[in-house]
Motif scaffolding. Structure first.
Motif: not given
Ligand code: GDP
Ligand code: MG
Length: 597
Positions: A17-19, A41-43, A50-54
């Protein structure tokens, strides 16, 4: 309005998703070379590491299609179950969703749970088969899986790669052609949905919203319906990589709002913003107050740091409204706080932020879920038990209820047996088993939430060799036979080590806890007995043997006591030890009950 498209990307974690979001930003020229950086978007630093979107974020792209300018608002959603409420609000702000499926992994648990959320909100779904560049990609088979799941045509599935950029043009074309334009009424009173908020230490809380009806203007007197509070819109604007202040944001569009609010708790995701003088009569429904699911004590390693810890927690709460805490004291650990978290990941994040951003060294105690207890005397009155020590005395106890979840697990047919055994061991009851294909099976279980908190993810990964995905949602409270297992060190009960455990497992877990603590507690000059007890009954015992005398180090000249104090302080900070009575307990010991296997 006809030229606006609001969409989100939904996917199982790691499906890209992020990529892919980064590629969309590239392709539409929404980032300059200087701004380029992976996973834009992962600021938060933590998210990137951690490569996750919180937290979810939104970004606006300009795109010319068939000679016409379009505004595309991409609303990113968090990819972890702890934050599923935020996913549902982000989805509610959109008309369409890109459903990303990894061409090697195919459909997984969160693919399905997010898809259901999107369908509940009547979103147009654009299926994207991602990572087609992978040598292990299985495009035909996975396309079939997607077609089965959605009932769409194979031609509707867009083949893409976030890595190479292949298919990105097709995705943008589909966003414009297939997703409907927003349909609100520009002449109605203002009605906007809050789908996210971010804390900024200089500007206060930034509220992200989607205008459903009407217009929001700079300087307007507005009201948040759920909190009932009113403010002036000091600044409104659109979100690109930077904020672009505007005089107004119109029906259908997405933007940010700054009102000088300094406390994140005043802005609730899911709330409706309206005009103060001319309020809307129809509030956007689906609003829920986010409830913490997991509780644990947080204590300063150094008791003197209690006040500093309080200040740090207050500051954290200003920018993370889902964190709740109240003072508590423990006979073993002194003064600290009982904190409520959305889940285990959220708990780790808070602990890490306390350390990184506030330089606090803390001890976190065994996490537990929130139980309801009822006494024989007042069998209708709920006693909320967020800490095992709050459980009423067993003699007067009528019953205890614990939160249950519906768990959905997707795995390969080969591992169904293993996964079932694990779930049954975790007190789960199977409610459904569906073969999605001949290879892949979806299993549903009703399970106690507490069993998920205790090492479930790791076990599931092991028994399925990594081929299982998992998702859950709460289904309410159920009566359970729970007892409190207490731990005694050196014959002294250590309240911070107590845990509520199902009666059938108490004996076994008590024994394992003693064994684990024996491994973790460092040897000292004397024997340390470790006991597990239910009430007055000892159910297990181990001993940490004393060190032999000659091991103790000799001290050399200088101001020894001062030096030693300094050294001890250093050691405590590094090792996170806590002195309880005359026994030193390391941080891992407080988490021991989570890692018994
Ligand atoms: P998210 O969790 O859905 O946001 O997934 P990410 O975008 O963080 O991607 C997860 C992993 O897959 C990362 O290591 C990416 O580099 C990798 N990845 C993402 N898209 C592709 C793709 O199209 N092809 C390949 N080969 N790898 C990809
Ligand atoms: Mg991501």
């Amino acid at each position: 309005m006809k030229k606006i498209r609001n969409f989100c990307i939904i996917a199982h974690i790691d499906h890209g998703k992020s990529t892919l979001a980064d590629r969309l930003l590239d392709y539409t020229g929404s980032v300059t070379d200087r701004e380029k950086q992976d996973q834009l978007l992962d600021s938060m630093d933590l998210e990137r590491e951690r490569g996750i979107t919180i937290k979810s974020h939104a970004i606006q792209m300009d795109y010319i299609y068939n000679g016409e300018p379009y505004v595309l608002n991409l609303i990113d959603t968090p990819g972890h179950v702890d934050f599923s409420y935020e996913v549902s609000r982000s989805i509610a702000a959109c008309e369409g969703a890109l459903l990303i499926v990894d061409a090697a992994q195919s459909i997984q648990a969160q693919t399905i749970s997010n898809l259901y959320l999107a369908l509940e909100n009547d979103l147009e779904i654009i299926p994207v088969l991602n990572k087609v560049d992978l040598p292990s990609a299985n495009p035909e088979e996975v396309t079939d899986d997607i077609v089965d799941l959605l009932g769409c045509k194979p031609e509707e599935v867009i083949h893409a790669s976030g890595k190479t950029g292949f298919g990105v043009d097709k995705i943008l074309e589909a966003v414009i052609e297939r997703i409907p334009a927003p349909s609100g009424d520009p002449d109605s009173p203002l009605r906007a949905l809050v789908f996210d908020s971010v804390y900024n230490s200089f500007r206060g809380v930034e509220t992200y919203f989607r205008v459903i009806d009407g217009t929001i203007k700079k300087g307007q007197n507005i009201k948040f319906v759920a909190t009932g509070k009113s403010y002036f819109a000091d600044e409104v604007g659109t979100l690109k990589l930077k904020q672009h202040p505007k005089n107004e944001i119109k029906t259908g569009d997405v933007g940010y709002l700054i009102t000088g609010i300094k406390d994140a708790r005043e802005v609730k995701v899911g709330d409706t913003i309206t005009d103060f003088k001319n309020p809307t009569t129809s509030v956007i429904d689906g609003f829920e107050d986010v409830k913490p699911m997991v509780f644990a004590g947080i204590y300063p390693v150094d008791t003197e740091d209690y006040e500093e810890l309080r200040t740090s927690m207050e500051k954290l709460q200003l920018n993370d409204a889902s964190l709740v805490f109240s003072p508590e004291s423990s006979a073993a650990l002194g003064f600290g706080f009982r904190c409520g978290f959305l889940g285990m990941l959220h708990m780790e994040i808070i602990q890490e932020r306390l350390e990184r951003e506030f330089n606090m060294t803390v001890i976190t105690t065994v996490p537990n879920v929130s139980y309801h207890a009822f006494t024989k005397k007042y069998p209708d009155q709920i006693i909320i038990v967020n800490n095992p020590s709050d459980l009423p005395d067993p003699s007067g106890l009528d019953r205890v209820e614990e939160p249950y979840i519906k768990a959905t697990i997707i795995t390969k047919a080969d591992f169904v047996g293993n996964v079932m055994s694990l779930c049954i061991e975790k007190r789960g009851q199977i409610t459904n088993q569906t073969y999605l294909t001949t290879e892949r099976v979806e299993l549903s279980f009703d399970m106690p939430l507490a069993e998920i908190v205790f090492d479930f993810y790791d076990r599931l990964k092991t028994v399925s060799k990594g081929y299982a995905s998992f998702d859950y949602h709460p289904i309410g409270m159920r009566v359970s036979k729970l007892v409190r297992v207490d731990i005694l060190l050196n014959a002294q009960p250590v309240d911070a080590l107590s845990a509520l455990i199902h009666a059938d497992n108490a004996q076994h877990i008590g024994k394992k806890m003693c064994e684990k603590l024996k491994e973790l507690i460092p040897r000292q000059q004397f024997d340390i007995p470790i006991q597990a007890a239910i009430g007055a009954k000892i159910i297990s015992r181990e001993t940490v043997k004393a060190l032999r005398k000659d091991v103790t180090a000799k001290c050399y000249g200088g101001d020894i006591s001062r030096k030693r104090k300094l050294l001890e302080k250093q050691k405590k900070g590094k090792k996170r030890m806590r002195q309880v009575g005359n026994v030193e307990i390391p941080q891992q010991a407080f988490m021991a009950v989570l890692k018994l296997n």
